[in-house]
Design an enzyme around this catalytic site. Structure first.
Site, PDB file in Angstrom:
ATOM      1  N   ILE A  85      51.093 111.211 -44.029  1.00  0.00           N
ATOM      2  CA  ILE A  85      52.533 111.257 -44.277  1.00  0.00           C
ATOM      3  C   ILE A  85      53.210 110.015 -43.715  1.00  0.00           C
ATOM      4  CG2 ILE A  85      54.670 112.544 -43.877  1.00  0.00           C
ATOM      5  CD1 ILE A  85      52.699 113.977 -45.711  1.00  0.00           C
ATOM      6  N   TYR A  86      52.826 109.637 -42.515  1.00  0.00           N
ATOM      7  CA  TYR A  86      53.491 108.521 -41.843  1.00  0.00           C
ATOM      8  C   TYR A  86      52.556 107.926 -40.804  1.00  0.00           C
ATOM      9  CZ  TYR A  86      56.691 106.104 -38.655  1.00  0.00           C
ATOM     10  OH  TYR A  86      57.294 105.171 -37.857  1.00  0.00           O
ATOM     11  N   GLY A 142      52.987 105.197 -37.744  1.00  0.00           N
ATOM     12  CA  GLY A 142      53.827 104.307 -36.963  1.00  0.00           C
ATOM     13  C   GLY A 142      53.066 103.730 -35.790  1.00  0.00           C
ATOM     14  N   HIS A 161      50.639 108.982 -35.686  1.00  0.00           N
ATOM     15  CA  HIS A 161      50.271 109.154 -37.085  1.00  0.00           C
ATOM     16  C   HIS A 161      50.519 110.614 -37.454  1.00  0.00           C
ATOM     17  CE1 HIS A 161      47.116 105.876 -35.955  1.00  0.00           C
ATOM     18  NE2 HIS A 161      48.317 105.350 -36.151  1.00  0.00           N
ATOM     19  N   LEU A 162      51.122 110.841 -38.609  1.00  0.00           N
ATOM     20  CA  LEU A 162      51.471 112.194 -39.030  1.00  0.00           C
ATOM     21  C   LEU A 162      50.742 112.533 -40.320  1.00  0.00           C
ATOM     22  CD1 LEU A 162      53.353 114.662 -38.430  1.00  0.00           C
ATOM     23  CD2 LEU A 162      54.986 113.608 -40.013  1.00  0.00           C
ATOM     24  N   ASP A 215      66.237 110.230 -30.889  1.00  0.00           N
ATOM     25  CA  ASP A 215      66.159 109.435 -32.124  1.00  0.00           C
ATOM     26  C   ASP A 215      66.804 110.213 -33.267  1.00  0.00           C
ATOM     27  OD1 ASP A 215      65.534 107.364 -33.859  1.00  0.00           O
ATOM     28  OD2 ASP A 215      63.496 108.078 -34.241  1.00  0.00           O
TER      29      ASP A 215
END
EC number: 3.6.-.-
Length: 285
Positions: free
Chosen positions: A31-32, A34, A38-39, A178
């Site tokens: 999914i993501y 960074g 990590h997702l 955030d």
């Protein structure tokens, strides 16, 4: 991405080059990715139970002992914040599992959370602003009547729900760290179908649903008005930079926030000070 073990009940190893293919009952979807985490979307315990897997990989440039301590502290902080918020009835992903010292010994850590269906508020607002631009263009061409009051009221309602969600977060003594519209999900009520037909693409997007906050990687526990005000200021700046047509409705976020808990008034007063410092910083450069 360094090799990272897939935690129990997961067994497949993630390659640094690419993710291997999985069967329909054992799927791991990126999914993501960074710098900090990590997702992935996966399943948990049952193929019918979707879940979000978040891995904090080790940092090879840091000293191994320091790296393990920092990674462990951050994943535990996130897990504790999620657990506390769920207990307080705040709409966040439920924590399903966490391991801050996996048996692989590579310095990574992971947690598994409830998968939140729906769209990020960022996407909803971008679609609404595109719809708004089309309506205004039609009005200039004499083909429409412009934006109806019901449309603006719909946005105001969403803004107030966002404010109440953030208020619940702060009432529980947690600071997100955030707050952006990318970290706010709009979860459909019940089993609402979120798929879009061709006829609906040019229509105003639905804003019905529950606001759920996600990504607590920078979260901390605090009841200080200063921390709460900075959280709100970050969200306000996110609206200003990402949603210029919706920024004028941000006051509705503060209305919802003010209604959500008793300590909101003092946090909003501190927000004025934070804004002042932010403006001075912008002027100085």
């Amino acid at each position: 991405m360094p090799p990272t073990n897939r935690p129990p009940p997961f067994s497949t190893i993630l390659s640094s080059a690419s993710l291997p293919s999985y069967s329909s009952t054992d799927e791991l979807t990126p999914i993501y990715q960074g710098a900090e985490a990590h997702l992935y979307k996966t399943t948990f315990l049952s193929p019918s139970q979707p879940a979000a897997l978040k891995i904090r990989p080790s940092k090879p440039y840091r000293h191994p002992i320091l790296d393990r301590r920092l990674t462990r502290a951050r994943i535990l902080q996130e897990a504790r914040c999620l657990q506390k918020l769920v207990k307080e009835g705040v709409s966040v992903p439920a924590l399903l599992g966490v391991d801050w010292e996996p048996s692989a010994g590579d310095g990574s850590s992971w947690l598994v959370m409830e998968w939140i269906e729906g769209e990020p508020v960022r996407v909803i607002l971008e679609e609404w602003e595109a719809y708004l631009k089309g309506i205004e263009r039609e009005k200039r061409l004499g083909l429409g009547e412009g934006v109806q009051g019901s449309e603006e009221e719909k946005v105001r309602g969403l803004m107030r729900r966002i404010g109440r969600a953030v208020g619940g977060l702060h009432r529980a003594g947690v600071i997100h760290g955030d707050l952006t519209t990318s970290n706010l999900m709009l979860r459909p009520l019940g089993s609402a179908d979120t798929t879009e037909t061709i006829e609906e693409r040019d229509q105003s997007p639905s804003m019905a649903g529950e606001v759920v906050m996600i990504d607590f990687g920078l979260a901390m526990q605090s009841s200080q008005d200063e921390d709460r005000a900075v959280d709100l200021y970050v969200l306000e700046r996110a609206f200003g930079s990402s949603h210029p047509r919706t920024e004028r409705f941000f006051e509705e976020v503060l209305v919802g926030y003010r209604e959500s808990y008793k300590g909101a008034v003092s946090a909003l007063k501190r927000l004025e000070d934070v804004r002042m410092r932010g403006r001075k910083r912008s002027m100085i450069g």
